[in-house]
Design a protein around this motif. Sequence first.
Motif, mmCIF file in Angstrom:
data_model
loop_
_atom_site.group_PDB
_atom_site.id
_atom_site.type_symbol
_atom_site.label_atom_id
_atom_site.label_comp_id
_atom_site.label_asym_id
_atom_site.label_seq_id
_atom_site.Cartn_x
_atom_site.Cartn_y
_atom_site.Cartn_z
ATOM 1 N N TYR A 160 6.537 -4.298 -8.945
ATOM 2 C CA TYR A 160 6.185 -5.579 -9.559
ATOM 3 C C TYR A 160 4.863 -6.103 -8.989
ATOM 4 C CZ TYR A 160 11.051 -5.952 -11.227
ATOM 5 O OH TYR A 160 12.253 -5.753 -11.837
ATOM 6 N N ALA A 161 4.720 -6.021 -7.671
ATOM 7 C CA ALA A 161 3.494 -6.504 -7.032
ATOM 8 C C ALA A 161 2.293 -5.690 -7.508
ATOM 9 C CB ALA A 161 3.634 -6.426 -5.518
ATOM 10 N N ARG A 162 2.457 -4.379 -7.658
ATOM 11 C CA ARG A 162 1.355 -3.538 -8.135
ATOM 12 C C ARG A 162 0.990 -3.847 -9.579
ATOM 13 N NH1 ARG A 162 3.884 0.076 -4.579
ATOM 14 N NH2 ARG A 162 5.252 0.933 -6.187
ATOM 15 N N GLU A 163 1.962 -4.312 -10.371
ATOM 16 C CA GLU A 163 1.695 -4.668 -11.767
ATOM 17 C C GLU A 163 0.645 -5.779 -11.877
ATOM 18 O OE1 GLU A 163 2.881 -3.656 -14.913
ATOM 19 O OE2 GLU A 163 3.580 -1.910 -13.775
ATOM 20 N N HIS A 164 0.561 -6.614 -10.863
ATOM 21 C CA HIS A 164 -0.360 -7.751 -10.885
ATOM 22 C C HIS A 164 -1.470 -7.611 -9.845
ATOM 23 C CE1 HIS A 164 2.201 -9.932 -13.670
ATOM 24 N NE2 HIS A 164 3.212 -9.440 -12.983
ATOM 25 N N ALA A 165 -1.736 -6.384 -9.421
ATOM 26 C CA ALA A 165 -2.731 -6.152 -8.368
ATOM 27 C C ALA A 165 -4.130 -6.593 -8.794
ATOM 28 C CB ALA A 165 -2.727 -4.691 -7.954
ATOM 29 N N ASP A 166 -4.463 -6.449 -10.064
ATOM 30 C CA ASP A 166 -5.796 -6.867 -10.514
ATOM 31 C C ASP A 166 -5.989 -8.366 -10.311
ATOM 32 O OD1 ASP A 166 -6.397 -4.278 -11.222
ATOM 33 O OD2 ASP A 166 -5.876 -4.557 -13.332
ATOM 34 N N ALA A 167 -5.022 -9.153 -10.759
ATOM 35 C CA ALA A 167 -5.116 -10.610 -10.603
ATOM 36 C C ALA A 167 -5.070 -10.989 -9.127
ATOM 37 C CB ALA A 167 -3.991 -11.293 -11.368
ATOM 38 N N SER A 168 -4.217 -10.335 -8.375
ATOM 39 C CA SER A 168 -4.105 -10.644 -6.944
ATOM 40 C C SER A 168 -5.393 -10.310 -6.212
ATOM 41 C CB SER A 168 -2.938 -9.864 -6.333
ATOM 42 O OG SER A 168 -1.722 -10.261 -6.929
ATOM 43 N N GLY A 169 -6.034 -9.215 -6.598
ATOM 44 C CA GLY A 169 -7.295 -8.837 -5.969
ATOM 45 C C GLY A 169 -8.388 -9.844 -6.247
ATOM 46 N N LEU A 170 -8.403 -10.409 -7.443
ATOM 47 C CA LEU A 170 -9.402 -11.427 -7.777
ATOM 48 C C LEU A 170 -9.214 -12.690 -6.943
ATOM 49 C CD1 LEU A 170 -9.597 -11.103 -11.653
ATOM 50 C CD2 LEU A 170 -11.331 -10.443 -9.970
ATOM 51 N N LEU A 171 -7.967 -12.969 -6.588
ATOM 52 C CA LEU A 171 -7.679 -14.150 -5.780
ATOM 53 C C LEU A 171 -8.288 -14.023 -4.390
ATOM 54 C CD1 LEU A 171 -6.178 -16.847 -5.562
ATOM 55 C CD2 LEU A 171 -4.152 -15.556 -4.879
ATOM 56 N N ASN A 172 -8.271 -12.804 -3.845
ATOM 57 C CA ASN A 172 -8.838 -12.531 -2.523
ATOM 58 C C ASN A 172 -8.262 -13.478 -1.460
ATOM 59 O OD1 ASN A 172 -10.408 -11.048 -0.771
ATOM 60 N ND2 ASN A 172 -12.188 -12.388 -1.007
ATOM 61 N N HIS A 173 -6.948 -13.618 -1.465
ATOM 62 C CA HIS A 173 -6.244 -14.509 -0.537
ATOM 63 C C HIS A 173 -6.260 -13.925 0.869
ATOM 64 C CE1 HIS A 173 -3.030 -17.044 1.079
ATOM 65 N NE2 HIS A 173 -3.233 -17.824 0.036
ATOM 66 N N GLN A 174 -6.291 -14.804 1.862
ATOM 67 C CA GLN A 174 -6.296 -14.351 3.257
ATOM 68 C C GLN A 174 -5.034 -13.577 3.598
ATOM 69 O OE1 GLN A 174 -6.912 -18.023 5.399
ATOM 70 N NE2 GLN A 174 -8.990 -17.375 5.956
ATOM 71 N N ASN A 175 -3.925 -13.978 3.012
ATOM 72 C CA ASN A 175 -2.652 -13.313 3.279
ATOM 73 C C ASN A 175 -2.230 -12.588 2.001
ATOM 74 O OD1 ASN A 175 -0.058 -12.508 3.837
ATOM 75 N ND2 ASN A 175 0.632 -14.494 4.581
ATOM 76 N N PRO A 176 -2.415 -11.271 1.919
ATOM 77 C CA PRO A 176 -2.109 -10.544 0.681
ATOM 78 C C PRO A 176 -0.620 -10.536 0.326
ATOM 79 C CG PRO A 176 -2.765 -9.025 2.419
ATOM 80 C CD PRO A 176 -2.959 -10.405 2.957
ATOM 81 N N LEU A 177 0.229 -10.910 1.269
ATOM 82 C CA LEU A 177 1.656 -10.952 0.954
ATOM 83 C C LEU A 177 1.978 -12.082 -0.029
ATOM 84 C CD1 LEU A 177 4.459 -9.799 1.455
ATOM 85 C CD2 LEU A 177 4.647 -11.290 3.443
ATOM 86 N N LEU A 178 1.260 -13.189 0.057
ATOM 87 C CA LEU A 178 1.545 -14.324 -0.828
ATOM 88 C C LEU A 178 1.319 -13.989 -2.307
ATOM 89 C CD1 LEU A 178 0.272 -17.295 1.337
ATOM 90 C CD2 LEU A 178 2.612 -16.509 0.992
#
Length: 106
Positions: free
Chosen positions: A40-58
């Motif tokens: 599930y987390a990998r399904e949204h990796a593109d959007a999560s990568g754009l966020l560039n959050h300090q904590n990638p777990l969030l």
Amino acid sequence: MGRTNPTYRDALQAIEERWAEFRRALRRRDQPRFDRLFEYAREHADASGLLNHQNPLLPALLSIDLEQEARLDDHEERLEELENELNEENKRQQLPKTGTTEDGLH
């Protein structure tokens, strides 16, 4: 010039590796569920990568929540369809049979 920061997918892979002992300690029936969460987390990796959050777990956790919300929506829709089918079937069974009069005589 090379990248100075790992990609989000790299960070997610590192998180999964850090949780490997936890996964191994899970009961066998729960291990595929654990794996599914990372899918599930990998399904949204593109959007999560754009966020560039300090904590990638969030962003991973939010991605998991999104996928589970979608599954809940699917289940609710299916449940509603089944309930409607049952209600229609109950209505059909309650209708008087054709060929009978109001007093039940032919």
